[in-house]
Write a protein that holds these residues in place. Structure first.
Motif, short mmCIF file in Angstrom:
data_model
loop_
_atom_site.label_atom_id
_atom_site.label_comp_id
_atom_site.label_asym_id
_atom_site.label_seq_id
_atom_site.Cartn_x
_atom_site.Cartn_y
_atom_site.Cartn_z
N VAL A 1 8.10 15.63 -1.30
CA VAL A 1 9.31 14.95 -0.82
C VAL A 1 8.94 13.63 -0.13
N LEU A 2 7.90 13.65 0.68
CA LEU A 2 7.47 12.43 1.38
C LEU A 2 7.04 11.35 0.39
N ALA A 3 6.34 11.73 -0.67
CA ALA A 3 5.88 10.75 -1.66
C ALA A 3 7.06 10.05 -2.33
N PHE A 4 8.08 10.82 -2.70
CA PHE A 4 9.23 10.21 -3.37
C PHE A 4 10.05 9.35 -2.40
N ILE A 5 10.16 9.78 -1.15
CA ILE A 5 10.90 8.98 -0.18
C ILE A 5 10.15 7.67 0.12
N MET A 6 8.82 7.75 0.24
CA MET A 6 8.02 6.54 0.42
C MET A 6 8.16 5.60 -0.76
N LEU A 7 8.18 6.15 -1.97
CA LEU A 7 8.38 5.31 -3.16
C LEU A 7 9.74 4.64 -3.12
N GLY A 8 10.77 5.39 -2.73
CA GLY A 8 12.10 4.80 -2.64
C GLY A 8 12.18 3.70 -1.60
N PRO B 1 0.82 -1.23 0.00
CA PRO B 1 0.00 0.00 0.00
C PRO B 1 0.84 1.27 0.00
N VAL B 2 2.04 1.22 0.58
CA VAL B 2 2.91 2.40 0.56
C VAL B 2 3.28 2.76 -0.87
N PHE B 3 3.61 1.75 -1.67
CA PHE B 3 3.95 2.00 -3.07
C PHE B 3 2.75 2.53 -3.83
N ILE B 4 1.59 1.96 -3.61
CA ILE B 4 0.40 2.38 -4.34
C ILE B 4 0.06 3.83 -4.04
N ILE B 5 0.06 4.20 -2.75
CA ILE B 5 -0.27 5.57 -2.37
C ILE B 5 0.75 6.55 -2.93
N SER B 6 2.03 6.25 -2.74
CA SER B 6 3.07 7.16 -3.24
C SER B 6 3.05 7.26 -4.76
N ALA B 7 2.79 6.14 -5.45
CA ALA B 7 2.74 6.17 -6.91
C ALA B 7 1.57 7.01 -7.41
N LEU B 8 0.44 6.94 -6.73
CA LEU B 8 -0.71 7.76 -7.12
C LEU B 8 -0.42 9.24 -6.91
N VAL B 9 0.19 9.57 -5.78
CA VAL B 9 0.53 10.98 -5.52
C VAL B 9 1.53 11.50 -6.56
#
Length: 326
Positions: free
Chosen positions: A307-314, A62-70
């Motif tokens: 910044v949070l979205a990209f860090i979560m994606l990473g 779910p972390v990837f899905i949320i960050s990818a959508l953002v």
């Protein structure tokens, strides 16, 4: 009772059409219908690749899905900001300076009477452009130098090690103040060039270590023994198996580069007017935080979310590509 005979005289264990024959037929039929192994290893029992396993894990995270959508939303509005903001980010009216939210202007106005909502939307383009371009430049340059140093070793490796030590000794913010203070351009490219200049050593060290580990594997030694050229070994055998750590570090660093651009713009040495940047807006609103906090909170909030979205994606990509976490 005598055992039933087959037509060629051989003894059939359970007679023609018996339970064993049916079991064999059913097993063959099941194998044809479901070629995947019992553990889901893929067709004909072939093991999955690292990338297919990683993609399977990412789709369930779910972390990837949320960050990818953002991030997808941010990329879309950075390309077409007029989809959600019809105004001009440079249009100013001093009569509206520091006003709060009102119909048609949900984020209020900045000290020059410009619409904060429109500037926040258009500032996304600057941040995404700097982050993506800087990350690509850092990843390509660092992977090239680090990969060559790790593969060939010797004097090339020694030069790269000493060079990276020099760059690691330069403070990023201080280097930006010195390097960008002499630049008069208001475009993003001087900032991108500075980030690439100071960011590639980190990727180079990651790529060097990955290549050194990969080239010791048996399949690389076998390719070398069979007479494979250096370029073939690098492109076909080493790079696909050494690129994962580089992708992870670059993805996490992308968010850091966006915040670095905002920091340099806040200090007045990054982007400059008439460029639209969250860092510029935060700098302009810092003196009015008591009287009009909305001018600071909206661009700062957009920066924090990006910044949070990209860090979560990473982080999600790191968890998917790290075999030790499986």
């Amino acid at each position: 009772m005598p055992e039933p005979q087959s037509s060629d005289g051989a003894i059939s264990p359970a007679g023609a059409g018996g339970p064993m024959d049916l079991a064999l037929e059913e097993g063959t039929s099941l194998e044809k219908k479901n070629p995947a192994g019992p553990d889901g290893t893929g067709p004909a029992g072939k093991p999955r690749s690292l990338w297919s396993d990683a993609w399977r894990d990412l789709r369930r995270n779910p972390v990837f899905i949320i960050s990818a959508l953002v991030i997808t939303f941010l990329v879309i509005i950075s390309i077409w900001p007029s989809l959600i903001a019809s105004g001009d980010p440079l249009q100013a009216n001093l009569d509206d300076a520091q006003k709060g939210s009102e119909p048609g202007h949900p984020f209020g106005f900045d000290p020059q009477g410009r619409d904060v909502y429109t500037r926040v939307v258009y500032g996304t383009r600057t941040s995404v452009t700097v982050g993506v371009c800087a990350t690509l430049g850092v990843a390509i340059l660092g992977s090239l130098f680090g990969g060559l140093a790790g593969f060939f070793g010797g004097w090339w490796d020694s030069i790269l090690s000493r060079l990276t030590d020099v760059f690691f000794g330069i403070p990023v913010v201080l280097g930006g103040l010195v390097f960008l203070s002499v630049v008069t351009s208001s475009t993003v490219w001087p900032v991108v060039g500075f980030i690439v200049l100071l960011g590639w050593p980190q990727i180079a060290r990651i790529a060097r270590g990955s290549v050194i580990t990969a080239k010791q594997n048996d399949y690389v030694q076998a390719a070398r023994a069979l007479g494979a050229s250096n370029s073939r070994m690098m492109l076909r055998h080493i790079t696909p198996n050494a690129i994962a750590p580089v992708i992870v570090v670059a993805t996490i660093a992308l968010g850091t580069y966006i915040s670095l651009e905002a920091t340099l713009s806040y200090l007045g040495v990054g982007l400059k007017d008439p460029a639209v940047s969250w860092g510029i807006d935060i700098s302009a609103a810092s003196n009015y935080i008591r009287n009009a906090p909305h001018m600071l909170l909206w661009p700062a909030g957009a920066l924090a979310i990006t910044v949070l979205a990209f860090i979560m994606l990473g982080d999600a990509v790191r968890d998917a590509l790290d075999p030790k976490l499986r």
